[in-house]
Design a protein around this motif. Structure first.
Motif, PDB file in Angstrom:
ATOM      1  N   TRP A   1       3.829  -4.781  -4.204  1.00 12.24           N
ATOM      2  CA  TRP A   1       3.302  -3.569  -4.851  1.00 12.24           C
ATOM      3  C   TRP A   1       2.175  -3.902  -5.806  1.00 12.24           C
ATOM      4  CZ3 TRP A   1       2.252  -2.220  -9.760  1.00 12.24           C
ATOM      5  CH2 TRP A   1       2.002  -0.869 -10.031  1.00 12.24           C
TER       6      TRP A   1
ATOM      7  N   LYS B   1      -0.781   9.754  -0.514  1.00 12.00           N
ATOM      8  CA  LYS B   1      -1.034   8.455   0.121  1.00 12.00           C
ATOM      9  C   LYS B   1      -0.972   8.642   1.623  1.00 12.00           C
ATOM     10  CE  LYS B   1      -2.136   4.566  -1.502  1.00 12.00           C
ATOM     11  NZ  LYS B   1      -1.941   3.168  -1.670  1.00 12.00           N
TER      12      LYS B   1
ATOM     13  N   GLU C   1      -5.887  -0.268 -10.181  1.00 17.52           N
ATOM     14  CA  GLU C   1      -6.026  -0.609 -11.601  1.00 17.52           C
ATOM     15  C   GLU C   1      -5.500  -2.003 -11.920  1.00 17.52           C
ATOM     16  OE1 GLU C   1      -5.043   2.208 -10.356  1.00 17.52           O
ATOM     17  OE2 GLU C   1      -5.832   3.915 -11.500  1.00 17.52           O
TER      18      GLU C   1
ATOM     19  N   GLY D   1       0.791  -1.235   0.000  1.00 15.49           N
ATOM     20  CA  GLY D   1       0.000   0.000   0.000  1.00 15.49           C
ATOM     21  C   GLY D   1       0.811   1.267   0.000  1.00 15.49           C
ATOM     22  N   GLU D   2       1.992   1.236   0.577  1.00 21.59           N
ATOM     23  CA  GLU D   2       2.840   2.433   0.632  1.00 21.59           C
ATOM     24  C   GLU D   2       4.266   1.919   0.740  1.00 21.59           C
ATOM     25  OE1 GLU D   2       2.005   4.176   4.487  1.00 21.59           O
ATOM     26  OE2 GLU D   2       0.636   2.502   4.626  1.00 21.59           O
ATOM     27  N   PRO D   3       5.228   2.846   0.611  1.00 18.51           N
ATOM     28  CA  PRO D   3       6.611   2.406   0.746  1.00 18.51           C
ATOM     29  C   PRO D   3       6.850   1.767   2.111  1.00 18.51           C
ATOM     30  CG  PRO D   3       6.480   4.663  -0.076  1.00 18.51           C
ATOM     31  CD  PRO D   3       5.095   4.280   0.298  1.00 18.51           C
TER      32      PRO D   3
ATOM     33  N   LEU E   1      -5.376   6.420  -0.964  1.00 18.25           N
ATOM     34  CA  LEU E   1      -5.043   7.363  -2.018  1.00 18.25           C
ATOM     35  C   LEU E   1      -6.023   8.531  -1.988  1.00 18.25           C
ATOM     36  CD1 LEU E   1      -2.782   6.871  -4.037  1.00 18.25           C
ATOM     37  CD2 LEU E   1      -4.454   6.034  -5.648  1.00 18.25           C
TER      38      LEU E   1
ATOM     39  N   GLN F   1      -1.807  -1.754  -7.405  1.00 15.36           N
ATOM     40  CA  GLN F   1      -2.702  -0.602  -7.297  1.00 15.36           C
ATOM     41  C   GLN F   1      -4.091  -1.000  -7.765  1.00 15.36           C
ATOM     42  OE1 GLN F   1      -1.302   1.337 -11.543  1.00 15.36           O
ATOM     43  NE2 GLN F   1      -0.794   2.477  -9.730  1.00 15.36           N
TER      44      GLN F   1
END
Ligand code: AMP
Length: 595
Positions: A367, A482, A371, A344-346, A487, A369
């Motif tokens: 990783w 984020k 889409e 979801g995030e770094p 998002l 998203q």
């Protein structure tokens, strides 16, 4: 370059991993073969609900626990595959009774409650399209998303309905039915005008009969995401996505039939559906559902008492646990845990290493998203980890880092995008064609088309790929924020601020935050006749919280005499951010004088 590496030794793993040798696994993989692991509908076609529950309900897993709900007091309620299938069937029957047709949209605005799972699966079984909303959204984000997707049905609670839907109900003429999961009888629900009591409807519903004969390309899910400008985007996903949910559950989450799996994602976002519901059920494992919000002791108790083996969580949550102190874990028996993954995030390298210290297991970053519909790049149980790297592409997925021109667009030669040299930063891109790839942004063909160039799907993220094929996240290519894994489109927040009578201009950026990754900060230019003051700051934050909800509204707000704009009038969020963080301002040649 020398980087720390966490070496993996097959002999030390508690369970033999599904992906033993990364290169071999990739070479042997193809999607047609992957589809064979699924049942398909008896008469042909594919339906996610059939793969996730019905086929198990008719087989040896019928009495196996599919979902185990942990209530506020720690007590549990389990649903077997057979029970879940029956409840989904009843929900599908309710939809049929209400005259809902295939392809029509059923929305949820719910926390993690048993009714949600029956609603998702029942909707899919009926051939309708499921769309989750985040329960921390305020009325405005709910209205926009319901309007874009022409929501016909909304499943929610009485409290959420009163607070977030009733005020905007008149603006949603296409919304025919609101089903309340906590109505305690027909008369009771009648007291909430314009709603129906789902409990009563389910009690009266018959079994559904055969699942709708959906095809692989039929729309199944609608997930909203945010861009830098414009309205939220509704990413369209199809029933064939289940092939990717299965394959990624197998390789990236290493699911085995005996696993007790816990995904902590909120059901209002894509992870909550793809990996909180579909992937574990397709694999026939037992999925834990915590009905409450995050709390360090509660989470450790759940990991220990439920004997969780595979845990899929997020960097913000892990950072909060780390902050709460490793000593909090003492006294909890986490010996069942064998695999920890995050998305979801770094994910900071420190958190990966903290996993080693706290659980004796590193955290495996991955990783993807909205889409992409499923995990695209991942660290695997049997592959060495380079802390700070997102890992390597899943079998069946080709990822690349594309060279960009001065304007930030991919460089395309002879129709093919040019790849960066190892370790150079470019746009992270994926070769189209995997089953869970979004098939469009609802009603926005042009916006969808712009996501592709030179033979690739452009993710909007910046990344590097090292010489050994590991991918490293660099940052977002746009101004999207984020925060705690969610998002947030700056435009949505700016538009809301502009509705306040005192606001002339607004710009919204993300400010780095130790725990949440980023928090939303707004800059506001006031209209003449309005004075900057602490009271007005609070009023503006309160104004946005009421409309957008706490997850989206700015946490910080500053007044600015003039916001930096291009000569064509576009607010330069990037410049505001650079100034705020004391970074170089970069190219300001398009800046309007005096800003
Ligand atoms: P969403 O569509 O809401 O799931 O957000 C997707 C975005 O979250 C990606 O495009 C990235 O910017 C970010 N993201 C997801 N996973 C990671 C990760 N492992 N590391 C860094 N950023 C990530």
């Amino acid at each position: 370059m020398d980087r720390p590496v966490i070496r993996k030794d097959l002999a030390e793993l508690a369970v033999r991993p599904n992906l033993e040798d990364y290169d071999e696994g990739c070479a042997d993989f193809d999607w047609t073969e992957a589809r064979r692991a699924l049942a398909g509908l008896p008469g042909g076609g594919v339906n996610i609900a059939h793969e996730a529950v019905d086929r198990h309900a008719d087989g040896p897993l019928a009495d196996h626990e599919a979902l185990r709900f942990v209530r506020a007091d720690g007590s549990v309620r389990a649903l077997t595959y057979a029970q879940l299938s029956r409840e989904a069937g009843r929900f599908a029957s309710v939809l049929r009774g209400l005259g809902i047709r295939r392809g029509e949209r059923v929305y949820s605005l719910l926390g993690r409650r048993p009714e949600l799972y029956a609603a998702v699966l029942g909707t899919l079984k009926h051939g309708a399209v499921f769309c989750p909303l985040f329960s921390a959204f305020g009325p405005e984000p709910v209205r926009q998303r319901m309007e874009i997707g022409s929501g016909r049905v909304l499943v929610t609670t009485r409290a959420l309905y009163r607070k977030k839907v009733a005020p905007i109900r008149d603006a949603l003429p296409e919304l025919r039915h609101v089903l309340l999961v906590d109505g305690s009888g027909a008369t009771d629900a009648a007291a909430e005008p314009g709603t129906l009591d789902l409990v009563t409807l389910l009690a009266e519903a018959s079994d559904y009969g055969p699942t709708a004969a959906t095809g692989p390309e039929d729309m199944a899910l609608l997930h909203f995401t945010s861009g830098t400008t414009g309205r939220p985007k509704g990413a369209v996903h199809v029933h064939d996505a289940v092939t990717a949910h299965y394959a990624t559950g197998r390789f990236a989450l290493d699911l085995h039939p005996e696993d007790v799996y816990w995904c902590t994602a909120d059901p209002g976002w894509v992870t909550g559906t793809s990996y909180g519901i579909i992937a574990p059920l397709v694999h026939g494992v037992t999925a834990i559902v915590d009905e409450e919000e995050m709390d360090a002791d509660r989470w450790y108790r759940i990991l220990a008492e439920q004997r969780v083996t595979v845990w899929y969580t997020a960097p913000t949550a892990l950072r909060m646990l780390m902050k709460a102190g490793t000593e909090r874990i003492a006294g909890y028996d986490l010996s069942a845990l064998r695999f920890v993954a995050s998305v979801g995030e770094p994910l900071n390298p420190e958190v990966v290493m903290w996993g080693q210290e706290a659980f004796g297991l590193p955290v495996h970053d991955n990783w993807w998203q909205t889409e992409t519909g499923g995990i695209m790049i991942s660290n695997y149980p049997a592959m060495d980890i380079r802390p700070g790297s997102m890992g390597r592409p899943l079998p069946g997925i080709e990822a690349g880092v594309l060279a960009r021109d001065d304007a930030g667009a991919p460089v395309v030669r002879d129709g093919e995008a040019v790849l960066c040299e190892p370790d150079a930063t470019g746009e992270l891109a994926l070769r189209p064609g995997w089953p869970s790839m979004f098939r469009g942004y609802l009603h926005e063909e042009e916006r969808y088309r712009k996501c592709f160039a030179g033979g690739w799907y452009l993710t909007g993220d910046l990344a590097r790929r090292d010489a050994d094929g590991y991918f490293w996240f660099v940052g977002r290519g746009d101004d999207v924020i984020k925060s705690s894994g969610h998002l947030i489109g700056p435009f949505e927040v700016e538009s809301c601020l502009l509705e306040h009578e005192a606001v002339a201009e607004a710009a919204v950026i993300g400010i780095p935050d130790e725990v949440a990754g980023e928090v939303v900060k707004a800059f506001v230019e006031l209209k003449p006749g309005h004075e900057a003051s602490d009271a007005l700051r609070l009023e503006l934050i309160g104004f946005t919280r009421k409309r957008l909800g706490p997850a989206v509204a700015p946490r910080l707000l500053d007044f600015a005499p003039a916001l930096p704009k291009t000569r064509s009038g576009k607010i330069l969020r990037r410049l505001l951010k650079a100034r705020e963080l004391g970074l170089p301002e970069g190219d300001t040649s398009t800046l309007e004088a005096g800003r």
